[in-house]
Design a protein around this motif. Structure first.
Motif, PDB file in Angstrom:
ATOM      1  N   PHE A 135       2.160   7.677   2.609  1.00 17.36           N
ATOM      2  CA  PHE A 135       1.954   6.347   3.622  1.00 17.36           C
ATOM      3  C   PHE A 135       2.534   5.138   2.902  1.00 17.36           C
ATOM      4  O   PHE A 135       2.243   5.114   1.409  1.00 17.36           O
ATOM      5  N   VAL A 136       3.380   4.381   3.119  1.00 15.05           N
ATOM      6  CA  VAL A 136       3.854   3.157   2.888  1.00 15.05           C
ATOM      7  C   VAL A 136       3.729   2.050   3.483  1.00 15.05           C
ATOM      8  O   VAL A 136       4.092   2.351   4.725  1.00 15.05           O
ATOM      9  N   SER A 137       3.237   1.029   3.271  1.00 11.72           N
ATOM     10  CA  SER A 137       3.386  -0.229   3.893  1.00 11.72           C
ATOM     11  C   SER A 137       3.688  -1.347   2.996  1.00 11.72           C
ATOM     12  O   SER A 137       2.772  -1.476   2.007  1.00 11.72           O
ATOM     13  N   PHE A 138       4.825  -1.955   3.136  1.00 12.68           N
ATOM     14  CA  PHE A 138       5.253  -2.957   2.168  1.00 12.68           C
ATOM     15  C   PHE A 138       4.485  -4.200   2.112  1.00 12.68           C
ATOM     16  O   PHE A 138       4.227  -4.646   3.407  1.00 12.68           O
ATOM     17  N   GLY A 139       4.219  -4.944   1.138  1.00 11.70           N
ATOM     18  CA  GLY A 139       3.263  -6.140   1.211  1.00 11.70           C
ATOM     19  C   GLY A 139       3.983  -7.270   2.065  1.00 11.70           C
ATOM     20  O   GLY A 139       3.234  -7.950   2.713  1.00 11.70           O
ATOM     21  N   CYS A 140       5.496  -7.440   2.090  1.00 14.15           N
ATOM     22  CA  CYS A 140       5.999  -8.390   2.738  1.00 14.15           C
ATOM     23  C   CYS A 140       5.751  -7.946   4.176  1.00 14.15           C
ATOM     24  O   CYS A 140       5.594  -9.092   4.990  1.00 14.15           O
ATOM     25  N   CYS A 141       5.620  -6.847   4.661  1.00 13.62           N
ATOM     26  CA  CYS A 141       5.701  -6.417   6.051  1.00 13.62           C
ATOM     27  C   CYS A 141       4.150  -6.582   6.592  1.00 13.62           C
ATOM     28  O   CYS A 141       3.911  -6.839   7.474  1.00 13.62           O
ATOM     29  N   ILE A 142       3.167  -6.314   5.699  1.00 13.84           N
ATOM     30  CA  ILE A 142       1.947  -6.368   5.908  1.00 13.84           C
ATOM     31  C   ILE A 142       1.752  -8.058   6.105  1.00 13.84           C
ATOM     32  O   ILE A 142       0.853  -8.499   7.225  1.00 13.84           O
ATOM     33  N   ALA A 143       2.182  -8.964   5.307  1.00 19.34           N
ATOM     34  CA  ALA A 143       2.226 -10.466   5.531  1.00 19.34           C
ATOM     35  C   ALA A 143       2.627 -11.108   6.617  1.00 19.34           C
ATOM     36  O   ALA A 143       2.167 -11.714   7.436  1.00 19.34           O
ATOM     37  N   GLY A 144       4.127 -10.530   7.091  1.00 17.92           N
ATOM     38  CA  GLY A 144       4.765 -10.930   8.153  1.00 17.92           C
ATOM     39  C   GLY A 144       4.058 -10.408   9.557  1.00 17.92           C
ATOM     40  O   GLY A 144       4.371 -10.942  10.540  1.00 17.92           O
ATOM     41  N   PHE A 145       3.126  -9.335   9.508  1.00 12.64           N
ATOM     42  CA  PHE A 145       2.639  -8.822  10.659  1.00 12.64           C
ATOM     43  C   PHE A 145       1.805  -9.997  11.290  1.00 12.64           C
ATOM     44  O   PHE A 145       1.763  -9.742  12.650  1.00 12.64           O
ATOM     45  N   GLN A 146       1.260 -10.801  10.578  1.00 12.64           N
ATOM     46  CA  GLN A 146       0.399 -11.785  11.391  1.00 12.64           C
ATOM     47  C   GLN A 146       1.092 -12.573  12.235  1.00 12.64           C
ATOM     48  O   GLN A 146       0.332 -13.147  13.083  1.00 12.64           O
ATOM     49  N   TYR A 147       2.401 -12.852  12.100  1.00 10.75           N
ATOM     50  CA  TYR A 147       3.325 -13.544  13.038  1.00 10.75           C
ATOM     51  C   TYR A 147       3.757 -12.779  14.302  1.00 10.75           C
ATOM     52  O   TYR A 147       4.580 -13.404  15.019  1.00 10.75           O
ATOM     53  N   CYS A 148       3.591 -11.748  14.386  1.00  9.93           N
ATOM     54  CA  CYS A 148       3.841 -10.940  15.594  1.00  9.93           C
ATOM     55  C   CYS A 148       2.813 -10.965  16.456  1.00  9.93           C
ATOM     56  O   CYS A 148       1.726 -11.211  16.473  1.00  9.93           O
ATOM     57  N   ILE A 149       3.335 -10.284  17.827  1.00  6.05           N
ATOM     58  CA  ILE A 149       2.530 -10.303  19.003  1.00  6.05           C
ATOM     59  C   ILE A 149       1.352  -9.507  18.819  1.00  6.05           C
ATOM     60  O   ILE A 149       1.732  -8.445  17.998  1.00  6.05           O
ATOM     61  N   LEU A 182       0.895  -1.298  -0.112  1.00  2.00           N
ATOM     62  CA  LEU A 182       0.108  -0.092   0.098  1.00  2.00           C
ATOM     63  C   LEU A 182       0.897   1.331   0.140  1.00  2.00           C
ATOM     64  O   LEU A 182       1.768   1.330   0.895  1.00  2.00           O
ATOM     65  N   CYS A 183       0.546   2.100  -0.984  1.00  2.00           N
ATOM     66  CA  CYS A 183       1.425   3.484  -1.075  1.00  2.00           C
ATOM     67  C   CYS A 183       0.649   4.390  -1.270  1.00  2.00           C
ATOM     68  O   CYS A 183      -0.063   4.309  -2.587  1.00  2.00           O
ATOM     69  N   THR A 184       0.437   5.652  -0.808  1.00  2.73           N
ATOM     70  CA  THR A 184      -0.642   6.596  -1.163  1.00  2.73           C
ATOM     71  C   THR A 184       0.201   7.755  -1.113  1.00  2.73           C
ATOM     72  O   THR A 184       0.742   8.017   0.068  1.00  2.73           O
ATOM     73  N   LEU A 185       0.061   8.863  -2.112  1.00  4.15           N
ATOM     74  CA  LEU A 185       0.574  10.109  -2.037  1.00  4.15           C
ATOM     75  C   LEU A 185      -0.501  11.168  -2.419  1.00  4.15           C
ATOM     76  O   LEU A 185      -1.122  10.815  -3.246  1.00  4.15           O
ATOM     77  N   GLU A 186      -0.736  11.999  -1.369  1.00  5.57           N
ATOM     78  CA  GLU A 186      -1.785  12.814  -1.483  1.00  5.57           C
ATOM     79  C   GLU A 186      -1.454  14.361  -1.444  1.00  5.57           C
ATOM     80  O   GLU A 186      -0.535  14.573  -0.785  1.00  5.57           O
ATOM     81  N   CYS A 187      -1.586  15.033  -2.642  1.00  2.89           N
ATOM     82  CA  CYS A 187      -1.435  16.306  -2.804  1.00  2.89           C
ATOM     83  C   CYS A 187      -2.601  17.014  -2.786  1.00  2.89           C
ATOM     84  O   CYS A 187      -3.795  16.684  -3.253  1.00  2.89           O
ATOM     85  N   GLU A 188      -2.588  18.585  -2.580  1.00  3.30           N
ATOM     86  CA  GLU A 188      -3.911  19.228  -2.739  1.00  3.30           C
ATOM     87  C   GLU A 188      -4.070  19.572  -4.296  1.00  3.30           C
ATOM     88  O   GLU A 188      -3.149  19.828  -4.789  1.00  3.30           O
ATOM     89  N   ALA A 189      -5.413  19.338  -4.713  1.00  2.78           N
ATOM     90  CA  ALA A 189      -5.699  19.391  -6.131  1.00  2.78           C
ATOM     91  C   ALA A 189      -5.323  21.016  -6.544  1.00  2.78           C
ATOM     92  O   ALA A 189      -5.630  21.921  -5.661  1.00  2.78           O
ATOM     93  N   GLY A 190      -4.992  21.025  -7.864  1.00  9.20           N
ATOM     94  CA  GLY A 190      -4.767  22.537  -8.434  1.00  9.20           C
ATOM     95  C   GLY A 190      -3.545  22.960  -8.189  1.00  9.20           C
ATOM     96  O   GLY A 190      -2.757  23.631  -9.095  1.00  9.20           O
ATOM     97  N   ILE A 191      -2.799  22.946  -6.928  1.00  8.98           N
ATOM     98  CA  ILE A 191      -1.603  23.527  -6.799  1.00  8.98           C
ATOM     99  C   ILE A 191      -0.377  22.548  -6.149  1.00  8.98           C
ATOM    100  O   ILE A 191       0.887  22.745  -6.220  1.00  8.98           O
ATOM    101  N   ALA A 195       4.404  -0.205   8.540  1.00 12.84           N
ATOM    102  CA  ALA A 195       4.056   0.936   7.973  1.00 12.84           C
ATOM    103  C   ALA A 195       4.700   2.151   8.531  1.00 12.84           C
ATOM    104  O   ALA A 195       4.971   2.290   9.773  1.00 12.84           O
ATOM    105  N   PHE A 196       4.925   3.218   7.516  1.00 13.11           N
ATOM    106  CA  PHE A 196       5.071   4.579   8.081  1.00 13.11           C
ATOM    107  C   PHE A 196       4.561   5.510   7.089  1.00 13.11           C
ATOM    108  O   PHE A 196       4.277   5.296   6.037  1.00 13.11           O
ATOM    109  N   GLY A 197       4.716   6.772   7.556  1.00 12.51           N
ATOM    110  CA  GLY A 197       4.057   7.706   6.872  1.00 12.51           C
ATOM    111  C   GLY A 197       4.568   9.092   7.024  1.00 12.51           C
ATOM    112  O   GLY A 197       5.140   9.429   8.042  1.00 12.51           O
ATOM    113  N   VAL A 198       4.298  10.238   6.290  1.00  9.31           N
ATOM    114  CA  VAL A 198       4.827  11.453   6.621  1.00  9.31           C
ATOM    115  C   VAL A 198       3.548  12.403   6.252  1.00  9.31           C
ATOM    116  O   VAL A 198       2.716  12.342   5.231  1.00  9.31           O
ATOM    117  N   VAL A 199       2.997  13.354   7.125  1.00  9.80           N
ATOM    118  CA  VAL A 199       2.074  14.211   7.020  1.00  9.80           C
ATOM    119  C   VAL A 199       2.579  15.643   7.260  1.00  9.80           C
ATOM    120  O   VAL A 199       3.531  15.911   7.937  1.00  9.80           O
TER     121      VAL A 199
END
Length: 155
Positions: free
Chosen positions: A96-110, A80-89, A144-148
């Motif tokens: 936001f980034v969450s790599f597929g392998c990290c999503i799949a591996g998270f099921q094996y975490c506490i 999952l990778c999402t880049l959001e910008c203001e329309a027009g400017i 996952a990680f992201g910047v706002v």
């Protein structure tokens, strides 16, 4: 009179080690090591040139986010990778980034999810957000990680 480019070339290794070096410290180092007085402007601008040399141009790196988001989606299935910008400017809002392998591996975490954030102190400001889980080896697992942008009004 020592020019900013000369100052930059002499402090580039110091900036690589400590990018938050203050211009006043640069002035004192030049006085102590070389016996030369330099102005605050030359120390400040020399530091900026050295940072540009070490880290590249910050404004141009934002242009690379579109390419990076597309590359993540194409090369990492399930990501999952999402880049959001203001329309027009085309002003940056969120990334936001969450790599597929990290999503799949998270099921094996506490089954705990830790979320933390820190403020970015560059001229663009904003916040860096990170989610992490705890794996069986008592280590942290980053799904996952992201910047706002700090001026984004929505949550």
């Amino acid at each position: 009179m020592m020019k900013s480019r000369v100052v930059s070339s002499l402090i580039v290794d110091r900036i690589r080690a400590k990018s938050e070096l203050k211009p006043v410290e640069i002035i004192h180092e030049f006085k102590d090591y070389y016996g030369i007085d330099i102005s605050y402007y030359h120390a400040w601008f020399g530091k900026e040139l050295a940072k540009l040399n070490v880290h590249g141009d910050e404004s141009k790196s934002f242009n690379e986010l579109v390419w990076y988001a597309d590359a993540v989606k194409e090369t990492n299935s399930g990501s999952l990778c999402t880049l959001e910008c203001e329309a027009g400017i085309n002003r940056f809002r969120r990334f936001f980034v969450s790599f597929g392998c990290c999503i799949a591996g998270f099921q094996y975490c506490i089954p705990l999810l830790f979320v933390d954030a820190t403020f970015l102190k560059s001229k663009y400001k904003g916040q860096l957000l990170c989610a992490s889980g705890k794996n069986g080896n008592q280590g942290f697992y980053p799904p996952a990680f992201g910047v706002v942008d700090s001026e984004t009004e929505e949550n």
